[in-house]
Design an enzyme around this catalytic site. Sequence first.
Site, PDB file in Angstrom:
ATOM      1  N   GLU A  15       0.813  -1.210   0.000  1.00  0.00           N
ATOM      2  CA  GLU A  15       0.000   0.000   0.000  1.00  0.00           C
ATOM      3  C   GLU A  15       0.853   1.270   0.000  1.00  0.00           C
ATOM      4  O   GLU A  15       0.556   2.231  -0.721  1.00  0.00           O
ATOM      5  CB  GLU A  15      -0.916   0.023   1.247  1.00  0.00           C
ATOM      6  CG  GLU A  15      -1.861  -1.137   1.345  1.00  0.00           C
ATOM      7  CD  GLU A  15      -1.340  -2.247   2.239  1.00  0.00           C
ATOM      8  OE1 GLU A  15      -2.095  -2.697   3.116  1.00  0.00           O
ATOM      9  OE2 GLU A  15      -0.170  -2.652   2.060  1.00  0.00           O
ATOM     10  N   CYS A  61      -0.112   1.231   7.277  1.00  0.00           N
ATOM     11  CA  CYS A  61      -0.707   1.515   5.969  1.00  0.00           C
ATOM     12  C   CYS A  61      -2.014   2.286   6.101  1.00  0.00           C
ATOM     13  O   CYS A  61      -2.328   3.132   5.260  1.00  0.00           O
ATOM     14  CB  CYS A  61      -0.924   0.211   5.203  1.00  0.00           C
ATOM     15  SG  CYS A  61       0.628  -0.607   4.766  1.00  0.00           S
TER      16      CYS A  61
END
Length: 260
Positions: free
Chosen positions: A48, A79
């Site tokens: 991510e 993330c």
Amino acid sequence: MKLALKEAQKAYQSGEVPVGAVVVKNGEVISRARNMRECKQNAICHAEILAIDKACKRLKSFRLDGCELYVTLEPCPMCAGAISGARISTIIFGLDDKKYGCAGSKYNFFEDDDLEHKAEVIGGVLKEDCEQLLQKFFALARERNKLIKLIGKSVAETYSNGKEKDIFTNLLQNVDKIKGENYNILHHCRRCVIDNASYDCVMKDDVDNPVVLAVIRGKSIDENVLIVGKKTEEKCVVDFAKKTFCKGCKLITKEGKYIL
């Protein structure tokens, strides 16, 4: 999500935890990435994070308003923070993470009233495919860890006890005895059995008390056990592995880890 799964498959093939991510805006793929913590030796290189970084560079803005993030595994706390900071509008993930997931499983970061940014969350997309890949990876990782422990034990016993204990026989059963030319390290592969699991091996035949000294992790995560003599120097093991195995494979020895 299928594109994210392709990225996850690439991560799997390179020995990374198989997670992939794709950023989309108005139906157009802006960026895609996969886990790269191992190859970059960087704790923040989650799929991510890398996908967000690429998207910001392409759109020339840290604000990714209107973007959707597809990821094969529910985002972790790190993330989730990056997703929030990038103002991503929608998170679509595959497999839920009950231990670290911050999109509804362990904690719902994106519905916290104390936080400025909120995002729509959709989970369970192609969940079975995402789960199967992760399960396969961690099953192989457990086998790899068993081998690494075995390497340490076998080397320690060979060096420490001073007895002519046949560790080679104890560890490797049904090994094809290699005979032939007097190579320094023989370039022959055979099958061996360690703890009831079968592996490819390379054997050095011209020294006493050979031991399991290294594990080669191929790009497809296949394991090759490198069997050499206890007197073999680390540099010789590394040089041999570089010549014998594919570029990009990982070599794990008692003394260190190497990318071939």
